[in-house]
Design an enzyme around this catalytic site. Sequence first.
Site, PDB file in Angstrom:
ATOM      1  N   GLU A 114       0.630  -1.352  -0.029  1.00 32.88           N
ATOM      2  CA  GLU A 114       0.154   0.048   0.031  1.00 32.88           C
ATOM      3  C   GLU A 114       0.766   1.238  -0.031  1.00 32.88           C
ATOM      4  O   GLU A 114       0.410   2.144  -0.553  1.00 32.88           O
ATOM      5  CB  GLU A 114      -1.046   0.068   1.200  1.00 32.88           C
ATOM      6  CG  GLU A 114      -1.880  -1.251   1.438  1.00 32.88           C
ATOM      7  CD  GLU A 114      -1.149  -2.329   2.148  1.00 32.88           C
ATOM      8  OE1 GLU A 114       0.031  -2.361   2.157  1.00 32.88           O
ATOM      9  OE2 GLU A 114      -2.102  -3.366   2.150  1.00 32.88           O
ATOM     10  N   ASN A 165       3.808   1.346  -1.468  1.00 30.37           N
ATOM     11  CA  ASN A 165       4.391   1.675  -2.861  1.00 30.37           C
ATOM     12  C   ASN A 165       3.143   2.270  -3.812  1.00 30.37           C
ATOM     13  O   ASN A 165       3.466   3.036  -4.426  1.00 30.37           O
ATOM     14  CB  ASN A 165       4.487   0.212  -3.376  1.00 30.37           C
ATOM     15  CG  ASN A 165       5.507  -0.801  -2.704  1.00 30.37           C
ATOM     16  OD1 ASN A 165       6.302  -0.118  -2.055  1.00 30.37           O
ATOM     17  ND2 ASN A 165       5.515  -2.006  -2.925  1.00 30.37           N
ATOM     18  N   ARG A 197       8.029 -10.087  10.456  1.00 27.81           N
ATOM     19  CA  ARG A 197       6.941  -9.183  10.715  1.00 27.81           C
ATOM     20  C   ARG A 197       5.901  -9.324  11.899  1.00 27.81           C
ATOM     21  O   ARG A 197       4.940  -8.823  12.127  1.00 27.81           O
ATOM     22  CB  ARG A 197       6.080  -8.702   9.315  1.00 27.81           C
ATOM     23  CG  ARG A 197       5.590  -9.924   8.700  1.00 27.81           C
ATOM     24  CD  ARG A 197       5.111  -9.644   7.387  1.00 27.81           C
ATOM     25  NE  ARG A 197       4.374  -8.361   7.212  1.00 27.81           N
ATOM     26  CZ  ARG A 197       3.939  -8.043   5.852  1.00 27.81           C
ATOM     27  NH1 ARG A 197       4.178  -8.907   4.859  1.00 27.81           N
ATOM     28  NH2 ARG A 197       3.357  -7.076   5.510  1.00 27.81           N
ATOM     29  N   ALA A 206       3.248 -10.359 -18.728  1.00 26.28           N
ATOM     30  CA  ALA A 206       3.865 -10.113 -20.033  1.00 26.28           C
ATOM     31  C   ALA A 206       2.849 -10.123 -21.098  1.00 26.28           C
ATOM     32  O   ALA A 206       3.104  -9.602 -22.320  1.00 26.28           O
ATOM     33  CB  ALA A 206       5.013 -10.920 -20.456  1.00 26.28           C
ATOM     34  N   GLY A 260      -0.024  -8.321 -20.626  1.00 27.19           N
ATOM     35  CA  GLY A 260      -0.589  -7.008 -20.511  1.00 27.19           C
ATOM     36  C   GLY A 260      -1.595  -7.238 -19.251  1.00 27.19           C
ATOM     37  O   GLY A 260      -1.604  -7.772 -18.181  1.00 27.19           O
ATOM     38  N   ASP A 308       1.842  -3.057  -7.499  1.00 30.94           N
ATOM     39  CA  ASP A 308       1.287  -1.912  -6.930  1.00 30.94           C
ATOM     40  C   ASP A 308       1.591  -0.485  -8.046  1.00 30.94           C
ATOM     41  O   ASP A 308       0.828   0.251  -8.068  1.00 30.94           O
ATOM     42  CB  ASP A 308       2.408  -1.588  -5.800  1.00 30.94           C
ATOM     43  CG  ASP A 308       2.347  -2.863  -4.969  1.00 30.94           C
ATOM     44  OD1 ASP A 308       1.185  -3.481  -4.582  1.00 30.94           O
ATOM     45  OD2 ASP A 308       3.316  -3.164  -4.281  1.00 30.94           O
ATOM     46  N   ASP A 337      10.851  -2.043  -4.783  1.00 24.09           N
ATOM     47  CA  ASP A 337       9.488  -1.846  -5.009  1.00 24.09           C
ATOM     48  C   ASP A 337       9.235  -0.743  -5.762  1.00 24.09           C
ATOM     49  O   ASP A 337       8.191  -0.319  -6.648  1.00 24.09           O
ATOM     50  CB  ASP A 337       8.565  -2.215  -3.941  1.00 24.09           C
ATOM     51  CG  ASP A 337       8.960  -3.708  -3.171  1.00 24.09           C
ATOM     52  OD1 ASP A 337       9.963  -4.011  -3.417  1.00 24.09           O
ATOM     53  OD2 ASP A 337       7.732  -4.060  -2.691  1.00 24.09           O
TER      54      ASP A 337
END
Length: 324
Positions: A39, A41, A109, A235, A237, A266, A302
């Site tokens: 988020e 990012n 984490r 790749a 799309g 993101d 990122d």
Amino acid sequence: VAGEPEVVTLGECLVALVAPEPGPLAEAREFRHFVAGAEANVAVGLARLGHRAAFIGRVGDDGFGQAIVRQLRGEGVDIRWLVTDQAAPTGLLVRTSGGLPPIDVLYQRRGSAGSRLAPEEVERAWQSGLATARWLHLTGITPALSETARRAVSRSIGLAREAGMTVSLDVNMRRRLWRDEQAAPVLRELAGQVDIVLGGVDELLLLAPGRSEPADVARRVLGLGPSTAVARLGASGALAVTASGEQVSRPALSVARVVDPVGAGDGFCAGWISARLRGAEHSTALETAVACAASVVAALGDMTGLPTRAELHQLVGGGGDVER
Ligand code: KDG
């Protein structure tokens, strides 16, 4: 960017130690320090594209928390509602980058400050300046972090709905955080409460099992309740379908070398949201999204490759390889 936020997101921002050389994590000897978290990012992506973006979350009272605050502030993200939690450390992830084998992620984490995000932060934000925002963006990572984080996500949807905001959800299934059986019912319920669901085909299949042809999967996701479903096809799309029967697709932007694919989704979301906030059609939003994703995968980290508005114009306009 001055003024009240136009778009808001919430979740866990972490420090990421990324091995720049290809190869397995067990052999990595060198790591570079980045700020990450899906988020965050997206918030940085939107800020670079010229939007007033706010990020709600918690960091620890430690050096990594400070690094996050400095990075987000430097990017122009509104961090008024980023709380420093005295009782838990900033979350950390260590990972590999491009090349073979596939990206390996190690999370540190559990019990982190970011995972202690609670509905109170969300309520405080809505009481003090957020109610005028137009868009709320969520991902499937935050509800996997803790019970309070899951409630924070639900609360934000309720408040955004009351305020008439558009709500998007990037499925972002993280199998290192929860199992499919735990995640699927939670993510399906969230999908039913938002306007736009975005994800890879595998992620959309988790919500709406059945035939895996992308347009079919996306249409089944619409059956859960959102008015738009967007499938990222790497790749190949991306495509978007809407409840009103529209279907659009765009090819990917070709990238000479994929340095680091993490964060592409993101970047995609930031591009989509930016274009839609500016009133663009779905096809233009897809074009912006795939361009931002391509820009992200060409750089390590990122956030590194998230384009500015000027860079995006060059990417979409095909301005050539060299600026001189
Ligand atoms: O989308 C990129 C994220 O996966 C990365 O920044 C770290 O948020 C993260 C996560 O939980 O994996």
